[in-house]
Write a protein that holds these residues in place. Structure first.
Motif, mmCIF file in Angstrom:
data_model
loop_
_atom_site.group_PDB
_atom_site.id
_atom_site.type_symbol
_atom_site.label_atom_id
_atom_site.label_comp_id
_atom_site.label_asym_id
_atom_site.label_seq_id
_atom_site.Cartn_x
_atom_site.Cartn_y
_atom_site.Cartn_z
ATOM 1 N N PHE A 95 -1.622 -1.058 -4.292
ATOM 2 C CA PHE A 95 -1.229 -0.987 -5.687
ATOM 3 C C PHE A 95 -0.454 -2.214 -6.146
ATOM 4 C CE2 PHE A 95 2.131 0.817 -3.196
ATOM 5 C CZ PHE A 95 3.318 0.563 -3.854
ATOM 6 N N LYS A 116 1.028 -5.958 -10.089
ATOM 7 C CA LYS A 116 0.077 -4.850 -9.968
ATOM 8 C C LYS A 116 -1.328 -5.404 -9.751
ATOM 9 C CE LYS A 116 2.547 -1.418 -12.610
ATOM 10 N NZ LYS A 116 2.495 -0.445 -13.695
ATOM 11 N N GLU A 122 -3.720 3.160 -0.261
ATOM 12 C CA GLU A 122 -4.151 2.666 -1.564
ATOM 13 C C GLU A 122 -3.314 1.445 -1.910
ATOM 14 O OE1 GLU A 122 -4.483 4.313 -6.143
ATOM 15 O OE2 GLU A 122 -3.555 5.564 -4.616
ATOM 16 N N TYR A 171 0.833 -1.193 0.000
ATOM 17 C CA TYR A 171 0.000 0.000 0.000
ATOM 18 C C TYR A 171 0.868 1.244 0.000
ATOM 19 C CZ TYR A 171 -3.841 -3.086 1.375
ATOM 20 O OH TYR A 171 -4.791 -4.069 1.408
ATOM 21 N N ARG A 211 -7.177 -0.128 -8.151
ATOM 22 C CA ARG A 211 -6.687 0.279 -6.831
ATOM 23 C C ARG A 211 -7.835 0.398 -5.842
ATOM 24 N NH1 ARG A 211 -1.665 4.342 -7.889
ATOM 25 N NH2 ARG A 211 -0.488 2.909 -9.150
#
Length: 164
Positions: A86, A69, A84, A48, A73
């Motif tokens: 990612f 990835k 967030e 994150y 998100r």
């Protein structure tokens, strides 16, 4: 019977809700800082970031672990930070791995490692299915029990009427 099953379903669902608190990164680090992360593939760890601005990041992990990835998100609010997700960490086996993330921008950025938000969402969906299934089974058992009692009482009444 139905109430007992409904209560059991609610307890099972509440235990699944506790998993959501695991999302908030417990290990945080700054840009350029190298940390050692204990990764268990069963925990489905995620990486994150918390930043007030958009940043371009570059993360690396040691050993045979890979960073992938996320398809989109997800945001998690915890205290005064918005985290967030990612990346996810795909490790071949449980162990310690060195993780580093850097960004080029002159921005305040914190990185962190927590559970993958997708695994928790799946757990919550499973919890909803469990609560419905357990409550439904309890309802069916209660209805079946009621039918059995009514049929037996009706038979007993008929026998009493005939012998009467």
């Amino acid at each position: 019977m139905f109430l007992a099953c409904a209560a059991a379903g609610i307890v099972l669902f509440a235990n699944g809700m506790g998993a959501a608190s695991d999302l908030v990164p417990k290990q945080t680090f700054a840009s350029g800082e190298k940390i050692t992360v204990t990764v268990d593939p069963a925990d489905k760890p995620g990486v994150y970031l918390a930043s007030d601005t958009q940043v371009t990041y570059d993360c690396s992990i040691s050993g045979d672990a890979k960073l992938a990835k996320t398809p989109d998100r997800r945001m998690i609010e915890a205290g005064d930070a918005v985290w967030e997700q990612f990346l996810v960490i795909n490790a071949p086996a449980k162990g310690d791995y060195e993780l580093t993330c850097v960004n080029e921008e002159k921005a305040t950025v914190r990185y962190g490692v927590g559970r993958d938000s997708y695994s928790v969402v799946t757990g919550l969906a499973d919890g909803m299915i469990t609560i419905i299934a357990v409550s439904g089974a309890g309802l069916l058992a209660a209805v079946a029990g009621t039918i059995v009692v009514l049929v037996r009482r009706s038979g007993a009444r008929k026998r009493l009427a005939v012998s009467g």
